[in-house]
Scaffold this motif. Structure first.
Motif, PDB file in Angstrom:
ATOM      1  N   THR A  59       6.624   6.945  -4.710  1.00 10.23           N
ATOM      2  CA  THR A  59       6.497   6.749  -5.807  1.00 10.23           C
ATOM      3  C   THR A  59       4.626   6.161  -5.635  1.00 10.23           C
ATOM      4  O   THR A  59       5.070   5.854  -3.915  1.00 10.23           O
ATOM      5  CB  THR A  59       7.190   5.503  -6.036  1.00 10.23           C
ATOM      6  N   CYS A  60       4.238   5.582  -6.455  1.00 10.75           N
ATOM      7  CA  CYS A  60       3.118   4.679  -5.853  1.00 10.75           C
ATOM      8  C   CYS A  60       3.404   3.494  -6.024  1.00 10.75           C
ATOM      9  O   CYS A  60       3.848   3.235  -7.836  1.00 10.75           O
ATOM     10  CB  CYS A  60       1.499   5.125  -7.011  1.00 10.75           C
ATOM     11  N   GLY A  61       2.666   2.349  -6.156  1.00 16.53           N
ATOM     12  CA  GLY A  61       3.215   0.980  -6.481  1.00 16.53           C
ATOM     13  C   GLY A  61       1.968   0.439  -6.288  1.00 16.53           C
ATOM     14  O   GLY A  61       0.468   0.643  -6.417  1.00 16.53           O
ATOM     15  N   PRO A  62       2.036  -0.857  -7.421  1.00 19.55           N
ATOM     16  CA  PRO A  62       0.661  -1.406  -7.727  1.00 19.55           C
ATOM     17  C   PRO A  62       0.465  -2.753  -6.478  1.00 19.55           C
ATOM     18  O   PRO A  62       1.127  -2.768  -6.165  1.00 19.55           O
ATOM     19  CB  PRO A  62       1.384  -2.267  -9.224  1.00 19.55           C
ATOM     20  N   CYS A  63      -0.891  -2.720  -6.513  1.00 17.87           N
ATOM     21  CA  CYS A  63      -1.668  -3.598  -5.961  1.00 17.87           C
ATOM     22  C   CYS A  63      -0.921  -5.336  -6.274  1.00 17.87           C
ATOM     23  O   CYS A  63      -1.740  -5.169  -7.927  1.00 17.87           O
ATOM     24  CB  CYS A  63      -2.995  -3.612  -5.903  1.00 17.87           C
ATOM     25  N   GLY A  64      -1.405  -5.876  -5.898  1.00 20.14           N
ATOM     26  CA  GLY A  64      -1.236  -7.400  -5.850  1.00 20.14           C
ATOM     27  C   GLY A  64      -2.051  -7.896  -6.713  1.00 20.14           C
ATOM     28  O   GLY A  64      -3.310  -7.927  -6.167  1.00 20.14           O
ATOM     29  N   ALA A  65      -2.236  -9.641  -7.241  1.00 18.58           N
ATOM     30  CA  ALA A  65      -3.504 -10.032  -8.125  1.00 18.58           C
ATOM     31  C   ALA A  65      -3.854 -10.140  -6.462  1.00 18.58           C
ATOM     32  O   ALA A  65      -3.800 -10.185  -5.207  1.00 18.58           O
ATOM     33  CB  ALA A  65      -2.562 -11.087  -8.412  1.00 18.58           C
ATOM     34  N   GLY A  66      -5.404 -10.146  -6.524  1.00 16.12           N
ATOM     35  CA  GLY A  66      -5.868 -10.651  -5.655  1.00 16.12           C
ATOM     36  C   GLY A  66      -6.355  -9.475  -4.939  1.00 16.12           C
ATOM     37  O   GLY A  66      -7.313  -9.687  -3.799  1.00 16.12           O
ATOM     38  N   THR A  67      -6.281  -8.052  -4.998  1.00 14.40           N
ATOM     39  CA  THR A  67      -6.524  -7.213  -4.399  1.00 14.40           C
ATOM     40  C   THR A  67      -6.955  -5.894  -5.138  1.00 14.40           C
ATOM     41  O   THR A  67      -7.111  -6.293  -6.644  1.00 14.40           O
ATOM     42  CB  THR A  67      -6.235  -6.927  -3.362  1.00 14.40           C
ATOM     43  N   TYR A  68      -7.512  -5.053  -4.439  1.00 10.35           N
ATOM     44  CA  TYR A  68      -7.842  -3.510  -6.054  1.00 10.35           C
ATOM     45  C   TYR A  68      -7.266  -2.115  -5.200  1.00 10.35           C
ATOM     46  O   TYR A  68      -7.502  -2.750  -3.500  1.00 10.35           O
ATOM     47  CB  TYR A  68      -9.055  -3.667  -5.894  1.00 10.35           C
ATOM     48  N   PRO A  69      -6.945  -0.985  -5.366  1.00  8.91           N
ATOM     49  CA  PRO A  69      -6.715  -0.227  -4.762  1.00  8.91           C
ATOM     50  C   PRO A  69      -7.722   0.597  -4.500  1.00  8.91           C
ATOM     51  O   PRO A  69      -8.945   0.980  -4.858  1.00  8.91           O
ATOM     52  CB  PRO A  69      -5.200   0.476  -5.282  1.00  8.91           C
ATOM     53  N   THR A  70      -7.268   1.662  -3.094  1.00  8.49           N
ATOM     54  CA  THR A  70      -8.782   2.437  -2.632  1.00  8.49           C
ATOM     55  C   THR A  70      -7.382   3.563  -2.601  1.00  8.49           C
ATOM     56  O   THR A  70      -8.045   4.833  -2.182  1.00  8.49           O
ATOM     57  CB  THR A  70      -9.087   2.610  -1.708  1.00  8.49           C
TER      58      THR A  70
END
Length: 207
Positions: A59-70
């Motif tokens: 599965t894929c998971g969300p990035c936490g607050a204060g970050t962004y996904p690559t």
């Protein structure tokens, strides 16, 4: 060697035919697969916007607050920007606010400081010495007002204060009156002693 049966590839992996596989191949980072017994990398689907995965993920998971996904990881937002949970990008702080790296919100500039747009601010800029501002969330140096005559301030001040007796203001500091002169509290200048009297440096009266 010596196996009596073949093992099924687990979720997040696959083994392509016709190559005899001694192990299963992991889906690359930034993709996922919940299929078992997968025979092709085509089962490895890209993560949705705002999420990420490491290699071999089901599965894929969300990035936490204060970050962004690559896709393959989550990166801290740069100073002067922020993001919330599941965010796909980092947004610039509004004028009058700032943030440090990895922030989920921007902080309002305090009194005596400001942050101009459109530059993303990692800190607020102090009003220069000799000026003051009691405004919070200020977006311009125009909020920094000059101190009134007879008062002074240091950098980043919300108010200006009077100079003490025996001194006079330059705006950013108070200077001792020279010998032979004097001043009272809140004085804007030093006055010469009258004939027949004297004073030492920093005097409030003449002797």
């Amino acid at each position: 060697a010596g196996s009596s049966t073949c093992q099924t590839c687990g979720a997040g992996t696959y083994a392509s035919a016709p190559i005899a596989a001694s192990s299963c191949i992991e889906c690359v980072a930034g993709t996922h697969s919940n299929a078992t017994g997968a025979a092709s990398s085509a089962t490895c689907m890209e993560c949705a916007a705002g999420s990420y995965s490491t290699a071999g993920s089901s599965t894929c998971g969300p990035c936490g607050a204060g970050t962004y996904p690559t896709g393959s990881s989550c990166i801290e937002c740069a100073p002067g920007t922020y993001s919330t949970v599941n965010g796909t990008t980092c947004f610039e702080c509004a004028a009058g606010s700032y943030s440090t790296a990895g922030s989920s919100t921007c902080q309002t500039c305090g009194a005596g400081t400001y942050a101009s747009a459109p530059i993303a601010a990692s800190s607020c800029i102090e009003c220069v010495a000799g000026t003051h501002s009691n405004a919070t969330g200020a977006a311009s140096s125009a909020t920094c007002m000059e101190c009134a005559a007879g008062s002074y301030s240091t950098a980043g001040s919300s108010t200006c204060g009077p100079c003490g007796a025996g001194t006079y203001p330059t705006g950013s500091s108070c200077i001792e009156c020279a010998p032979g002169t004097y001043s009272t509290v809140n004085g804007t200048t030093c006055f010469e002693c009258a004939a027949g009297s004297y004073s030492t440096a920093g005097s409030s009266t003449c002797q």
